[in-house]
Design an enzyme around this catalytic site. Structure first.
Site, PDB file in Angstrom:
ATOM      1  CB  CYS A 126      -2.233  -6.287   2.987  1.00 38.82           C
ATOM      2  SG  CYS A 126      -0.745  -5.311   2.739  1.00 38.82           S
ATOM      3  CE1 TYR A 155      -4.908  -0.855   2.559  1.00 40.47           C
ATOM      4  CE2 TYR A 155      -3.428  -2.715   2.281  1.00 40.47           C
ATOM      5  CZ  TYR A 155      -4.131  -1.660   1.747  1.00 40.47           C
ATOM      6  OH  TYR A 155      -4.048  -1.398   0.401  1.00 40.47           O
ATOM      7  CD  GLN A 226      12.821  -5.115   4.314  1.00 37.88           C
ATOM      8  OE1 GLN A 226      13.907  -5.596   4.596  1.00 37.88           O
ATOM      9  NE2 GLN A 226      12.507  -3.868   4.633  1.00 37.88           N
ATOM     10  NE  ARG A 294       2.344  -9.341   0.852  1.00 34.31           N
ATOM     11  CZ  ARG A 294       2.011  -8.346   1.670  1.00 34.31           C
ATOM     12  NH1 ARG A 294       2.132  -7.102   1.288  1.00 34.31           N
ATOM     13  NH2 ARG A 294       1.567  -8.602   2.880  1.00 34.31           N
TER      14      ARG A 294
HETATM   15  P1  NAD Z   1      -4.053   6.772  -2.578  1.00 32.58           P
HETATM   16  O1  NAD Z   1      -3.974   7.064  -1.114  1.00 32.58           O
HETATM   17  O2  NAD Z   1      -3.143   7.533  -3.492  1.00 32.58           O
HETATM   18  O3  NAD Z   1      -5.545   6.956  -3.085  1.00 32.58           O
HETATM   19  C1  NAD Z   1      -6.679   6.643  -2.303  1.00 32.58           C
HETATM   20  C2  NAD Z   1      -7.614   7.834  -2.367  1.00 32.58           C
HETATM   21  O4  NAD Z   1      -8.813   7.519  -1.633  1.00 32.58           O
HETATM   22  C3  NAD Z   1      -7.025   9.091  -1.707  1.00 32.58           C
HETATM   23  O5  NAD Z   1      -6.958  10.147  -2.632  1.00 32.58           O
HETATM   24  C4  NAD Z   1      -7.994   9.392  -0.564  1.00 32.58           C
HETATM   25  O6  NAD Z   1      -8.220  10.784  -0.355  1.00 32.58           O
HETATM   26  C5  NAD Z   1      -9.262   8.707  -1.046  1.00 32.58           C
HETATM   27  N1  NAD Z   1     -10.171   8.440   0.057  1.00 32.58           N
HETATM   28  C6  NAD Z   1      -9.861   7.948   1.283  1.00 32.58           C
HETATM   29  N2  NAD Z   1     -10.966   7.898   2.040  1.00 32.58           N
HETATM   30  C7  NAD Z   1     -11.981   8.383   1.276  1.00 32.58           C
HETATM   31  C8  NAD Z   1     -13.363   8.610   1.531  1.00 32.58           C
HETATM   32  N3  NAD Z   1     -13.909   8.326   2.732  1.00 32.58           N
HETATM   33  N4  NAD Z   1     -14.123   9.123   0.550  1.00 32.58           N
HETATM   34  C9  NAD Z   1     -13.580   9.444  -0.659  1.00 32.58           C
HETATM   35  N5  NAD Z   1     -12.265   9.268  -0.948  1.00 32.58           N
HETATM   36  C10 NAD Z   1     -11.487   8.739   0.019  1.00 32.58           C
HETATM   37  O7  NAD Z   1      -3.822   5.200  -2.723  1.00 32.58           O
HETATM   38  P2  NAD Z   1      -3.585   4.316  -4.027  1.00 32.58           P
HETATM   39  O8  NAD Z   1      -2.198   3.811  -3.930  1.00 32.58           O
HETATM   40  O9  NAD Z   1      -4.007   5.024  -5.233  1.00 32.58           O
HETATM   41  O10 NAD Z   1      -4.558   3.090  -3.727  1.00 32.58           O
HETATM   42  C11 NAD Z   1      -5.806   2.918  -4.382  1.00 32.58           C
HETATM   43  C12 NAD Z   1      -6.449   1.598  -3.948  1.00 32.58           C
HETATM   44  O11 NAD Z   1      -5.564   0.518  -4.267  1.00 32.58           O
HETATM   45  C13 NAD Z   1      -6.717   1.487  -2.441  1.00 32.58           C
HETATM   46  O12 NAD Z   1      -7.888   0.734  -2.241  1.00 32.58           O
HETATM   47  C14 NAD Z   1      -5.541   0.691  -1.943  1.00 32.58           C
HETATM   48  O13 NAD Z   1      -5.827   0.022  -0.745  1.00 32.58           O
HETATM   49  C15 NAD Z   1      -5.321  -0.253  -3.101  1.00 32.58           C
HETATM   50  N6  NAD Z   1      -3.948  -0.794  -3.127  1.00 32.58           N
HETATM   51  C16 NAD Z   1      -2.886   0.008  -3.447  1.00 32.58           C
HETATM   52  C17 NAD Z   1      -1.606  -0.522  -3.485  1.00 32.58           C
HETATM   53  C18 NAD Z   1      -0.418   0.323  -3.851  1.00 32.58           C
HETATM   54  O14 NAD Z   1       0.688  -0.199  -3.908  1.00 32.58           O
HETATM   55  N7  NAD Z   1      -0.557   1.620  -4.103  1.00 32.58           N
HETATM   56  C19 NAD Z   1      -1.395  -1.870  -3.166  1.00 32.58           C
HETATM   57  C20 NAD Z   1      -2.478  -2.655  -2.825  1.00 32.58           C
HETATM   58  C21 NAD Z   1      -3.760  -2.118  -2.826  1.00 32.58           C
END
Ligand code: NAD
Length: 339
Positions: A126, A155, A226, A294
């Site tokens: 993104c 984001y 998409q 994408r």
């Molecule tokens: P997820 O939501 O399952 O995990 C993220 C975790 O971060 C959650 O458990 C949440 O409680 C925790 N969190 C949020 N705010 C917090 C805070 N202030 N303090 C402590 N913990 C906090 O998401 P995910 O899919 O496991 O994603 C993990 C990372 O990968 C993120 O940075 C996300 O942006 C990135 N990402 C994920 C994807 C995907 O497809 N899943 C794609 C691109 C990027």
């Protein structure tokens, strides 16, 4: 490049109550690391995975003092904590997404002060210029396509800005940082319901629910044309490790994604096939659907690591579908589930 860490050095995994960091915690545990500190703001009973022998802390990493506390004695820090979800979440919660910048800002500074050897940041596709993603027959995005910048509102801009923090901490302060731009990750132990789930999990759940209710139809967001690529979780954890240990990838954002491009309609076909059911599609044209197309250009990862995520969608989705099916059944039976 700092020396590699040993099995008794402390690894900190932020966001470990969630999907990817939960899997990463298990990955390091299975690799034999003895000291892992897993952190998430979610209450412990709500964590998706519990990995034995791991220190678990429930702390809000948007607060600087908590970041200081978790980085104490750490050799490596992996930041996967963010307030995020699928398109439905990120299009409607831009402020929450932007506020995740506090996590990376405080965690990075704390890691620097604590003298950690390596810091990993989970960025996203993104972060790429949305102007390049208006056609479903998209040209795969290569790393240099992030600039000139026109990231996904909220984001995507948070990710791009946090990447820059990581790059400048290396350039000015010598903290070794590594950055991966993930392209849609899916697999067991991921969010599958509740509004934050992403397309693969949402579609598996809808197929399972349609079979269960006998409705014979499935709702698909947008016209389904998409396109995206989807990376299986095991490829993601392995890729994070390889990227973080590569001296050629210091402060250098790199794609971590599958290059198998599919449309959402094709993804739905695969899920229906796995479920052994034919369903009528009901397209919701005003639902959030993100950019038109994408894909991940994997030229750089193949050339630097001689590797790329390669689990076929059909194989990864079958495992994910079976896991969601069990979750669905457990929830119906009143048992505790990940959601
Ligand atoms: P997820 O939501 O399952 O995990 C993220 C975790 O971060 C959650 O458990 C949440 O409680 C925790 N969190 C949020 N705010 C917090 C805070 N202030 N303090 C402590 N913990 C906090 O998401 P995910 O899919 O496991 O994603 C993990 C990372 O990968 C993120 O940075 C996300 O942006 C990135 N990402 C994920 C994807 C995907 O497809 N899943 C794609 C691109 C990027």
């Amino acid at each position: 490049m700092s020396a590699s860490i040993g099995k008794n050095d402390l690894i900190v995994v932020a966001g470990a109550g969630g999907f990817i960091a939960g899997a990463l915690t298990r990955y390091f545990h299975d690799k034999g690391f003895q000291k892992i500190r897993a952190v998430d703001k979610k209450p412990l009973p709500q964590w998706y995975q519990i990995v034995p022998g791991v220190e678990r802390l429930c702390l809000d990493l948007g607060q600087e003092e908590n970041c200081r506390r978790v980085c104490e004695d750490a050799a490596e820090v992996y930041n996967l904590a963010a307030d995020m979800g699928g398109m439905g979440f990120i299009e409607h919660n831009r402020v929450e997404c932007l506020r995740s910048i506090l996590i990376n800002t405080h965690l990075l500074e704390s890691a620097y002060r604590a003298g950690v050897r390596r810091y990993f940041f989970s960025s996203s596709a993104c972060a790429y210029n949305t102007e390049l993603q208006k056609d479903p027959n998209v040209k795969a995005l290569k790393e240099s396509d992030a600039y000139p910048a026109m990231a996904e509102r909220g984001y995507g801009w948070e990710k791009l800005m946090s990447e820059m923090f990581c790059q400048e901490y290396w350039a000015e302060r010598g903290l070794e940082t590594h950055i991966a731009r993930f392209h849609n990750v899916y697999g067991p132990f991921g969010t599958w319901d509740g509004g934050r789930e992403k397309a693969p999990a949402a579609i598996c759940r809808k197929v399972i629910a349609a079979k269960d209710s006998g409705s014979g139809e499935i709702e698909v967001w947008g016209d389904g044309a998409q396109t995206r690529s989807f990376m299986y979780i095991d490829d993601c954890t392995r890729g994070i490790d390889m990227i973080t240990q590569s001296e050629k990838l210091i402060a250098t954002p790199i794609n971590l994604g599958s290059s198998e491009l599919v449309s959402i309609n094709e993804l739905t076909d695969v899920a229906c096939e796995i479920g052994g059911v034919k369903l009528k599609r009901r397209h919701v044209l005003d639902a959030p659907k993100g950019v038109a197309g994408r894909n991940s250009d994997n030229t750089m990862i193949k050339s630097v690591l001689a590797w790329e995520p390669s689990t076929p969608l059909r194989e990864g989705l079958a495992k994910t579908y079976r896991w969601i099916e069990t979750q669905y059944r457990d929830r119906k039976a009143g048992k505790r589930t990940v959601s």
